[in-house]
Design an enzyme around this catalytic site. Structure first.
Site, PDB file in Angstrom:
ATOM      1  N   HIS A 138      -2.764   3.677  -3.121  1.00 20.94           N
ATOM      2  CA  HIS A 138      -2.620   2.851  -4.079  1.00 20.94           C
ATOM      3  C   HIS A 138      -2.233   1.401  -3.743  1.00 20.94           C
ATOM      4  O   HIS A 138      -1.020   1.614  -2.854  1.00 20.94           O
ATOM      5  CB  HIS A 138      -1.727   3.609  -5.184  1.00 20.94           C
ATOM      6  CG  HIS A 138      -1.489   2.857  -6.403  1.00 20.94           C
ATOM      7  ND1 HIS A 138      -2.414   2.409  -7.496  1.00 20.94           N
ATOM      8  CD2 HIS A 138      -0.353   2.040  -7.071  1.00 20.94           C
ATOM      9  CE1 HIS A 138      -2.075   1.598  -8.342  1.00 20.94           C
ATOM     10  NE2 HIS A 138      -0.894   1.537  -8.121  1.00 20.94           N
ATOM     11  N   HIS A 158       0.876  -1.188   0.044  1.00 22.38           N
ATOM     12  CA  HIS A 158      -0.004   0.232   0.151  1.00 22.38           C
ATOM     13  C   HIS A 158       0.865   1.126  -0.057  1.00 22.38           C
ATOM     14  O   HIS A 158       1.686   1.304   0.844  1.00 22.38           O
ATOM     15  CB  HIS A 158      -0.837   0.092   1.477  1.00 22.38           C
ATOM     16  CG  HIS A 158      -1.945   1.257   1.313  1.00 22.38           C
ATOM     17  ND1 HIS A 158      -1.424   2.502   1.912  1.00 22.38           N
ATOM     18  CD2 HIS A 158      -2.970   1.506   0.714  1.00 22.38           C
ATOM     19  CE1 HIS A 158      -2.387   3.276   1.793  1.00 22.38           C
ATOM     20  NE2 HIS A 158      -3.352   2.737   0.916  1.00 22.38           N
TER      21      HIS A 158
END
Length: 218
Positions: free
Chosen positions: A118, A110
């Site tokens: 994202h 992450h």
């Protein structure tokens, strides 16, 4: 001089050690004994009674309180090519032909904050055992987690398979649906059908004439 509570450099075994460390429950945070019907000082220990063949480990990256939320980006080192031995963290009977030793086959990362971010993923091909890195529509071949700067600080969820076990063609079909995640309307949908049959909670209470063992029902 007092020792720092958190080591400057962490690995996955440090996290497992912290998970299984005995916690003192004193007068300010007592345990209620159902037999004595009184609050008691005690100790609490978490351990794993039995490991599944497929193990998913979440690293606690997100901290939420009543007033704020934050993300922890401290590096937690692990090996994608060496066996993870969890024998020391098992409290149930040890099977000689099925030791709790695991090989990594996936890692979800992450990037960002608690407000948005994202997701990317590493996954090992079940046939060729080649590691690949998936970033939206981009695929980077022969890329192993931990080789690039930032891999250890972004790693969020780790996927392991017990050594010596085999995967059926049914799971092989779903492997490509796995790749860490499916992203639908900016939400992450996880497949946890491999993480069933985990008996996770083992409590040992002291200063009370009773020992309690709690297991997750399967």
């Amino acid at each position: 001089m007092s020792k720092p509570r958190v080591k400057a450099k962490l690995d996955l075994y440090d996290c497992l050690e912290a998970f299984s460390t005995t916690e003192e429950l004193d007068e300010t945070n007592p345990w209620y004994c159902p037999q004595c019907r009184k609050n008691k000082c005690a100790t609490k220990t978490l351990s794993v009674w039995r490991f599944p063949d497929y193990l998913i480990i979440y690293l606690k990256r997100f901290i939420f309180t009543n007033a704020s939320a934050s993300k922890l980006e401290k590096e937690v080192e692990f090996s994608a090519t060496q066996t993870l031995d969890l024998t020391a963290y098992m409290s149930g009977p040890l099977q000689s032909d099925s030791r709790p030793q695991f090989n990594m086959y996936g890692c979800v990362c992450h990037f960002g904050s608690v407000l948005g971010g994202h997701y990317t993923a590493f996954a090992k091909h079940l046939g060729s055992h080649q590691w690949n890195y998936f970033d939206d529509s981009s695929i980077h071949e022969n890329k192993i987690p931990g080789e690039t700067l930032g891999d250890f600080s972004s790693a969020y969820i780790l996927f392991y398979q017990r050594s010596g076990t085999t995967i059926s063609y049914f799971y092989y079909f779903f492997y490509w649906f796995f790749c860490g995640f499916l992203q639908v309307q900016n939400k992450i949908i996880w497949f946890h059908f491999w993480a069933e049959n985990v008996e996770l909670l083992h409590w040992t209470m002291t200063k009370c004439p009773r020992t309690i063992i709690m297991k997750k029902k399967t």
